[in-house]
Scaffold this motif. Structure first.
Motif, PDB file in Angstrom:
ATOM      1  N   GLY A 138       6.049  -8.053   7.411  1.00 18.21           N
ATOM      2  CA  GLY A 138       5.226  -7.380   6.253  1.00 18.21           C
ATOM      3  C   GLY A 138       5.148  -5.657   6.358  1.00 18.21           C
ATOM      4  O   GLY A 138       5.319  -5.562   7.284  1.00 18.21           O
ATOM      5  N   VAL A 139       4.744  -5.380   5.223  1.00 18.50           N
ATOM      6  CA  VAL A 139       4.644  -3.762   5.458  1.00 18.50           C
ATOM      7  C   VAL A 139       3.412  -3.599   4.350  1.00 18.50           C
ATOM      8  O   VAL A 139       3.253  -4.196   3.270  1.00 18.50           O
ATOM      9  N   LEU A 140       2.537  -2.635   4.699  1.00 17.22           N
ATOM     10  CA  LEU A 140       1.396  -2.114   3.790  1.00 17.22           C
ATOM     11  C   LEU A 140       1.577  -0.589   3.746  1.00 17.22           C
ATOM     12  O   LEU A 140       1.906  -0.144   4.552  1.00 17.22           O
ATOM     13  N   GLY A 141       0.832  -0.376   2.858  1.00 18.23           N
ATOM     14  CA  GLY A 141       0.506   1.142   2.650  1.00 18.23           C
ATOM     15  C   GLY A 141       0.103   1.589   1.197  1.00 18.23           C
ATOM     16  O   GLY A 141      -0.434   0.910   0.740  1.00 18.23           O
ATOM     17  N   VAL A 142       0.250   3.015   0.956  1.00 19.84           N
ATOM     18  CA  VAL A 142      -0.129   3.529  -0.143  1.00 19.84           C
ATOM     19  C   VAL A 142       0.912   4.397  -0.790  1.00 19.84           C
ATOM     20  O   VAL A 142       1.733   4.862  -0.186  1.00 19.84           O
ATOM     21  N   ILE A 143       1.199   4.124  -2.294  1.00 18.13           N
ATOM     22  CA  ILE A 143       1.795   4.794  -3.130  1.00 18.13           C
ATOM     23  C   ILE A 143       0.907   5.835  -3.881  1.00 18.13           C
ATOM     24  O   ILE A 143      -0.089   5.399  -4.680  1.00 18.13           O
ATOM     25  N   GLY A 144       1.295   7.056  -3.940  1.00 16.22           N
ATOM     26  CA  GLY A 144       0.357   8.075  -4.629  1.00 16.22           C
ATOM     27  C   GLY A 144       1.117   9.314  -5.153  1.00 16.22           C
ATOM     28  O   GLY A 144       2.329   9.852  -4.699  1.00 16.22           O
ATOM     29  N   PRO A 145       0.172  10.557  -5.604  1.00 17.74           N
ATOM     30  CA  PRO A 145       1.067  11.686  -5.776  1.00 17.74           C
ATOM     31  C   PRO A 145       1.378  12.446  -4.341  1.00 17.74           C
ATOM     32  O   PRO A 145       0.696  11.846  -3.493  1.00 17.74           O
ATOM     33  N   THR A 146       2.083  13.304  -4.434  1.00 22.10           N
ATOM     34  CA  THR A 146       2.483  13.899  -3.109  1.00 22.10           C
ATOM     35  C   THR A 146       1.129  14.702  -2.626  1.00 22.10           C
ATOM     36  O   THR A 146       1.078  15.080  -1.408  1.00 22.10           O
ATOM     37  N   ARG A 147      -0.066  14.724  -3.394  1.00 21.05           N
ATOM     38  CA  ARG A 147      -1.257  15.362  -2.682  1.00 21.05           C
ATOM     39  C   ARG A 147      -2.410  14.455  -2.254  1.00 21.05           C
ATOM     40  O   ARG A 147      -3.522  14.412  -2.358  1.00 21.05           O
ATOM     41  N   LEU A 148      -1.658  13.386  -1.711  1.00 22.48           N
ATOM     42  CA  LEU A 148      -2.562  12.291  -1.102  1.00 22.48           C
ATOM     43  C   LEU A 148      -3.194  12.931   0.208  1.00 22.48           C
ATOM     44  O   LEU A 148      -2.713  13.975   0.491  1.00 22.48           O
ATOM     45  N   ASN A 149      -4.383  12.229   0.521  1.00 26.04           N
ATOM     46  CA  ASN A 149      -5.088  13.016   1.593  1.00 26.04           C
ATOM     47  C   ASN A 149      -4.451  12.352   2.851  1.00 26.04           C
ATOM     48  O   ASN A 149      -4.969  11.295   3.499  1.00 26.04           O
ATOM     49  N   TYR A 150      -3.308  12.819   3.231  1.00 30.13           N
ATOM     50  CA  TYR A 150      -2.587  12.082   4.356  1.00 30.13           C
ATOM     51  C   TYR A 150      -3.551  12.007   5.589  1.00 30.13           C
ATOM     52  O   TYR A 150      -3.344  10.987   6.256  1.00 30.13           O
ATOM     53  N   ALA A 151      -4.160  12.956   5.938  1.00 31.05           N
ATOM     54  CA  ALA A 151      -5.063  12.973   7.260  1.00 31.05           C
ATOM     55  C   ALA A 151      -6.079  11.716   7.150  1.00 31.05           C
ATOM     56  O   ALA A 151      -6.356  11.425   8.317  1.00 31.05           O
ATOM     57  N   ARG A 152      -6.395  11.399   6.104  1.00 31.66           N
ATOM     58  CA  ARG A 152      -7.366  10.158   6.018  1.00 31.66           C
ATOM     59  C   ARG A 152      -6.499   9.014   5.667  1.00 31.66           C
ATOM     60  O   ARG A 152      -6.860   7.817   6.227  1.00 31.66           O
ATOM     61  N   VAL A 153      -5.493   8.730   4.942  1.00 28.20           N
ATOM     62  CA  VAL A 153      -4.784   7.589   4.545  1.00 28.20           C
ATOM     63  C   VAL A 153      -4.139   7.235   5.850  1.00 28.20           C
ATOM     64  O   VAL A 153      -3.865   5.955   5.946  1.00 28.20           O
ATOM     65  N   VAL A 154      -3.447   8.066   6.413  1.00 24.47           N
ATOM     66  CA  VAL A 154      -2.432   7.701   7.721  1.00 24.47           C
ATOM     67  C   VAL A 154      -3.305   6.875   8.785  1.00 24.47           C
ATOM     68  O   VAL A 154      -2.803   5.797   9.110  1.00 24.47           O
ATOM     69  N   PRO A 155      -4.382   7.099   9.188  1.00 25.14           N
ATOM     70  CA  PRO A 155      -5.189   6.406  10.204  1.00 25.14           C
ATOM     71  C   PRO A 155      -5.555   5.022   9.644  1.00 25.14           C
ATOM     72  O   PRO A 155      -5.637   3.994  10.211  1.00 25.14           O
ATOM     73  N   ALA A 156      -5.854   5.177   8.314  1.00 24.02           N
ATOM     74  CA  ALA A 156      -6.252   3.755   7.731  1.00 24.02           C
ATOM     75  C   ALA A 156      -5.276   2.774   7.611  1.00 24.02           C
ATOM     76  O   ALA A 156      -5.468   1.759   7.636  1.00 24.02           O
ATOM     77  N   VAL A 157      -4.213   3.395   7.212  1.00 23.02           N
ATOM     78  CA  VAL A 157      -3.204   2.546   7.010  1.00 23.02           C
ATOM     79  C   VAL A 157      -2.550   1.905   8.175  1.00 23.02           C
ATOM     80  O   VAL A 157      -2.346   0.567   8.401  1.00 23.02           O
ATOM     81  N   ASP A 158      -2.543   2.898   9.166  1.00 20.84           N
ATOM     82  CA  ASP A 158      -2.159   2.274  10.646  1.00 20.84           C
ATOM     83  C   ASP A 158      -2.997   1.250  10.969  1.00 20.84           C
ATOM     84  O   ASP A 158      -2.832   0.153  11.582  1.00 20.84           O
ATOM     85  N   TYR A 159      -4.455   1.552  11.098  1.00 24.29           N
ATOM     86  CA  TYR A 159      -5.477   0.548  11.547  1.00 24.29           C
ATOM     87  C   TYR A 159      -5.352  -0.836  10.591  1.00 24.29           C
ATOM     88  O   TYR A 159      -5.592  -1.853  11.353  1.00 24.29           O
TER      89      TYR A 159
END
Length: 355
Positions: free
Chosen positions: A320-341
């Motif tokens: 499977g795969v999980l993640g976030v879809i949103g506007p291009t101005r996502l807070n990537y620095a916060r979202v990336v480690p949360a998705v990874d963890y």
């Protein structure tokens, strides 16, 4: 624009560019030279800032949404920022504990599907986008099997998994089939295949058919064969798609600047369009992947971002795969480690649940 040209940016250009992107990620609004000159660490006049902005615009990193406006990053600019300038820190201890409490606790109590639902909801709340989880349906281990007649020529096969999941299938049965044959078939399966997956159960039943043919009568055996043939047949929907927080996208239409795109996204999510492509995106590399705007045509939508990571089962297979879809101005620095963890936690859960 060639990568070596981007890498050749001097410190002053990088600082101005970084400030433009950070302002966009925080507010979604253009920023002008006068405001930039006030917040830069090195004193520069608005005129000097404008000269640098003109160079950045020529390189395709920023653009003016309309005449006399400030500047916003382009998709190329966002990609350059993410790949070269963004600092992604690790999650703090409190954030890790929060994710574990919100996601894993539910999974331990209620099973895999609840775990995935909670993960989607948590990622939505953290990112202010839509949390998305796509998973291949699990070949659950059986806890209980039962045949229930619902019409003279139809019966319901009920399979209960060890983690509480319940799935039903309808099969055709002979009109003359007695209720006792259904009971006998249910009892036989519960005695011989509990704790096995459907695949393992079918193998075991094949073995038992030759060894213990006399333990059940012919009608009961036909009942079992019909039930498992139904479960082993083609699945119309072999994936589970869970989406939470789509209303967050509507609430941020200013950043996407196109409500029609959001409508298309909703339509495609409802129809589960391009699910195989979504899995493919995760399988193409390890860890978190980021797709910005038109880099990814998924869901018929450009102008949005997808942050996605795969999760694996006990056999180290991507399920499977999980993640976030949103506007291009996502807070990537916060979202990336949360998705990874979160992906790591789910992989650990699935690995332990299969032991």
């Amino acid at each position: 624009m060639p990568a070596d040209s981007l890498a050749a940016l001097d410190d002053r250009s990088r600082e101005i560019f970084r400030r433009i992107v950070e302002s966009y990620l925080e507010t979604g609004s253009p920023v002008g030279s006068r405001n930039l000159s006030r917040i830069l660490a090195t004193a520069l006049s608005p005129a000097s800032v404008r000269n640098v902005m003109a160079d950045l615009e020529h390189m395709g990193l920023i653009y003016a949404p309309h005449t006399s406006a400030g500047r916003l990053p382009t998709e190329l600019g966002l990609r350059f920022f993410i790949d070269s300038l963004m600092q992604v820190g690790d999650l703090g201890g409190d954030e890790r504990k929060r994710i574990e409490n919100e996601v894993m606790a539910q999974g331990r109590r209620s099973g895999v599907e609840t775990l995935l639902t909670e993960a989607s909801q948590m990622l939505s709340g953290l990112s202010h986008g839509a949390g998305v989880v796509l998973a291949a349906k699990q070949d659950v281990r059986l806890k209980h099997v039962e045949f229930v007649r619902i019409e003279p020529t139809r019966a319901l096969v009920v399979l209960v998994g060890e983690q509480g999941s319940v799935e039903n299938r309808i099969i055709e049965v002979p009109r003359e089939l007695p209720t006792s044959a259904m009971t006998e078939a249910s009892n036989y399966l519960n005695a011989h295949v509990l704790g096995r997956t459907l695949t393992e159960a079918r193998v075991e039943l094949q073995r038992l058919r030759d060894v213990r043919r006399r333990e059940i009568d012919e009608l009961s055996e036909k009942m079992i064969a019909a039930g498992f043939a139904t479960w082993s047949g083609p699945r119309e929907d072999a994936n589970t798609l869970i989406v939470r927080g789509m209303s967050n996208l509507i609430g941020d239409v200013r950043a996407l600047d196109d409500l029609e795109r959001i409508r298309l996204l909703f339509d495609d999510l409802e129809s589960k369009t391009d699910l195989i492509q979504l899995l493919g995106l995760a399988e193409q590399g390890e860890g978190v992947r980021i797709f910005i705007g038109s880099e990814n045509k998924l869901f018929s939508l450009s102008g949005s971002s997808l942050v996605v990571a795969p999760f694996r089962d006990g056999g180290d297979q991507i399920v499977g795969v999980l993640g976030v879809i949103g506007p291009t101005r996502l807070n990537y620095a916060r979202v990336v480690p949360a998705v990874d963890y979160t992906a790591q936690l789910i992989s650990q859960f699935l690995s332990h649940s299969r032991r």
